[in-house]
Design a protein around this motif. Sequence first.
Motif, PDB file in Angstrom:
ATOM      1  N   ALA A  96      15.696  27.514  30.938  1.00 19.29           N
ATOM      2  CA  ALA A  96      14.396  27.810  30.328  1.00 19.29           C
ATOM      3  C   ALA A  96      14.363  27.218  28.935  1.00 19.29           C
ATOM      4  O   ALA A  96      15.370  27.237  28.224  1.00 19.29           O
ATOM      5  CB  ALA A  96      14.153  29.309  30.263  1.00 19.29           C
ATOM      6  N   LEU A  97      13.198  26.691  28.581  1.00 18.89           N
ATOM      7  CA  LEU A  97      13.026  26.067  27.270  1.00 18.89           C
ATOM      8  C   LEU A  97      12.088  26.912  26.412  1.00 18.89           C
ATOM      9  O   LEU A  97      11.022  27.321  26.864  1.00 18.89           O
ATOM     10  CB  LEU A  97      12.422  24.663  27.446  1.00 18.89           C
ATOM     11  N   VAL A  98      12.504  27.171  25.180  1.00 20.37           N
ATOM     12  CA  VAL A  98      11.587  27.706  24.170  1.00 20.37           C
ATOM     13  C   VAL A  98      11.207  26.500  23.320  1.00 20.37           C
ATOM     14  O   VAL A  98      12.006  26.013  22.525  1.00 20.37           O
ATOM     15  CB  VAL A  98      12.270  28.786  23.302  1.00 20.37           C
ATOM     16  N   PRO A  99       9.991  25.966  23.536  1.00 21.68           N
ATOM     17  CA  PRO A  99       9.675  24.665  22.942  1.00 21.68           C
ATOM     18  C   PRO A  99       9.420  24.739  21.442  1.00 21.68           C
ATOM     19  O   PRO A  99       9.135  25.809  20.900  1.00 21.68           O
ATOM     20  CB  PRO A  99       8.396  24.249  23.670  1.00 21.68           C
ATOM     21  N   GLU A 100       9.516  23.576  20.810  1.00 20.26           N
ATOM     22  CA  GLU A 100       9.194  23.466  19.388  1.00 20.26           C
ATOM     23  C   GLU A 100       7.734  23.919  19.188  1.00 20.26           C
ATOM     24  O   GLU A 100       6.884  23.662  20.036  1.00 20.26           O
ATOM     25  CB  GLU A 100       9.352  21.996  18.978  1.00 20.26           C
ATOM     26  N   MET A 168      11.200  35.637  30.832  1.00 19.82           N
ATOM     27  CA  MET A 168      10.502  36.091  32.044  1.00 19.82           C
ATOM     28  C   MET A 168      10.919  35.279  33.268  1.00 19.82           C
ATOM     29  O   MET A 168      10.800  35.737  34.394  1.00 19.82           O
ATOM     30  CB  MET A 168       8.985  35.972  31.869  1.00 19.82           C
ATOM     31  N   SER A 169      11.378  34.041  33.060  1.00 25.02           N
ATOM     32  CA  SER A 169      11.717  33.206  34.217  1.00 25.02           C
ATOM     33  C   SER A 169      13.158  33.421  34.677  1.00 25.02           C
ATOM     34  O   SER A 169      13.690  32.620  35.435  1.00 25.02           O
ATOM     35  CB  SER A 169      11.444  31.730  33.905  1.00 25.02           C
ATOM     36  N   GLU A 170      13.788  34.504  34.237  1.00 27.34           N
ATOM     37  CA  GLU A 170      15.148  34.877  34.650  1.00 27.34           C
ATOM     38  C   GLU A 170      16.157  33.757  34.415  1.00 27.34           C
ATOM     39  O   GLU A 170      16.907  33.383  35.324  1.00 27.34           O
ATOM     40  CB  GLU A 170      15.169  35.277  36.132  1.00 27.34           C
ATOM     41  N   PRO A 171      16.196  33.214  33.202  1.00 27.59           N
ATOM     42  CA  PRO A 171      17.124  32.095  32.965  1.00 27.59           C
ATOM     43  C   PRO A 171      18.564  32.568  32.815  1.00 27.59           C
ATOM     44  O   PRO A 171      18.822  33.730  32.482  1.00 27.59           O
ATOM     45  CB  PRO A 171      16.628  31.531  31.628  1.00 27.59           C
ATOM     46  N   CYS A 172      19.477  31.637  33.047  1.00 26.56           N
ATOM     47  CA  CYS A 172      20.870  31.892  32.657  1.00 26.56           C
ATOM     48  C   CYS A 172      21.236  30.999  31.469  1.00 26.56           C
ATOM     49  O   CYS A 172      22.254  31.228  30.826  1.00 26.56           O
ATOM     50  CB  CYS A 172      21.830  31.694  33.822  1.00 26.56           C
ATOM     51  N   VAL A 173      20.418  29.983  31.198  1.00 23.38           N
ATOM     52  CA  VAL A 173      20.628  29.142  30.008  1.00 23.38           C
ATOM     53  C   VAL A 173      19.292  29.027  29.265  1.00 23.38           C
ATOM     54  O   VAL A 173      18.284  28.609  29.846  1.00 23.38           O
ATOM     55  CB  VAL A 173      21.098  27.714  30.376  1.00 23.38           C
ATOM     56  N   LEU A 174      19.313  29.410  28.007  1.00 19.17           N
ATOM     57  CA  LEU A 174      18.116  29.313  27.179  1.00 19.17           C
ATOM     58  C   LEU A 174      18.267  28.119  26.247  1.00 19.17           C
ATOM     59  O   LEU A 174      19.214  28.052  25.463  1.00 19.17           O
ATOM     60  CB  LEU A 174      17.990  30.611  26.371  1.00 19.17           C
ATOM     61  N   LEU A 175      17.320  27.175  26.354  1.00 19.11           N
ATOM     62  CA  LEU A 175      17.318  25.995  25.493  1.00 19.11           C
ATOM     63  C   LEU A 175      16.278  26.232  24.419  1.00 19.11           C
ATOM     64  O   LEU A 175      15.102  26.455  24.735  1.00 19.11           O
ATOM     65  CB  LEU A 175      16.945  24.749  26.316  1.00 19.11           C
TER      66      LEU A 175
END
Length: 264
Positions: A96-100, A168-175
């Motif tokens: 999952a990406l938390v964008p700029e 919310m997208s159930e990530p295992c890696v947060l970018l």
Amino acid sequence: MKPLPAQGSPEEARDLRGHLQVYDLHASYGPIQALRGATLECAPGEFVAVIGPNGAGKSTLLRAILGLLPHRGEVLLDGRSLRALPTENRVRCGLALVPERRQLFDTLSVLDNLLLSGFGRGLSRPRMEERLRLVFSLFPVLAERQRALARSLSGGQQQMLAIGRALMSEPCVLLMDEPLLGLAPLIVSELLGLLRRLCVQGLSVVLVEQNARAALSVADRAYVLERGRIVQSGPARDLQADPAVQRAYLGGPPEPEASSGRES
Ligand code: ATP
């Protein structure tokens, strides 16, 4: 990633997913070679920072990992190659990406921003509710303001919403792409503390940040990206103490160490 427990421990993190390996990543925008063979790794539950100057390729690195632009090289998640997968499937696999600049739906409510992410991921109603409970327990202010429009939130609250939406997208890696930009120091420490806690509970975090001082204060390991290449890497503490890193990214010698919550 299994649902995050309210109280985590390193022991609980051991069986979790989220091992990201990136090998020799290349990406270009027309003639501009933004990534020139970047290689990095993030273990399950690890907090990895990527620092570097403007235009070094940090955002491009995250976008390539997520498959948002054409790239060469290998991206593995828990040993599985994501190379042939489009972004949607990479998200299903756990990225999952938390964008700029957050890129929220400004005219939608907090709740709708969160629900849209869950719908996009195709979550069933019970899983969606479970995820919402998790996000609201991590960010009580989002629960209090769930009917408010995203644009009415403060900068810190918007960043919390951007992180909540990714969770919310159930990530295992947060970018995470420059999440600290424009936030007051107190909010920066609050967010970093929260990310640290998520790692302890098993989430892997790759934080791309120009605020190197803050990123290195909380990360386990870090990479320095310059002109599309990783030029240095190691434990974040070692990079903090490295004179070249201090000169280039920390504005001189480090301040006395603040409490980071990092394992010693
Ligand atoms: P910043 O911290 O300023 O966001 P960055 O390290 O994230 O910088 P990128 O945004 O990945 O760097 O950009 C890497 C290189 O690619 C830069 O030279 C940039 O100008 C170029 N670039 C980025 N996006 C595009 C685009 N959409 N079209 C053309 N060139 C681009």
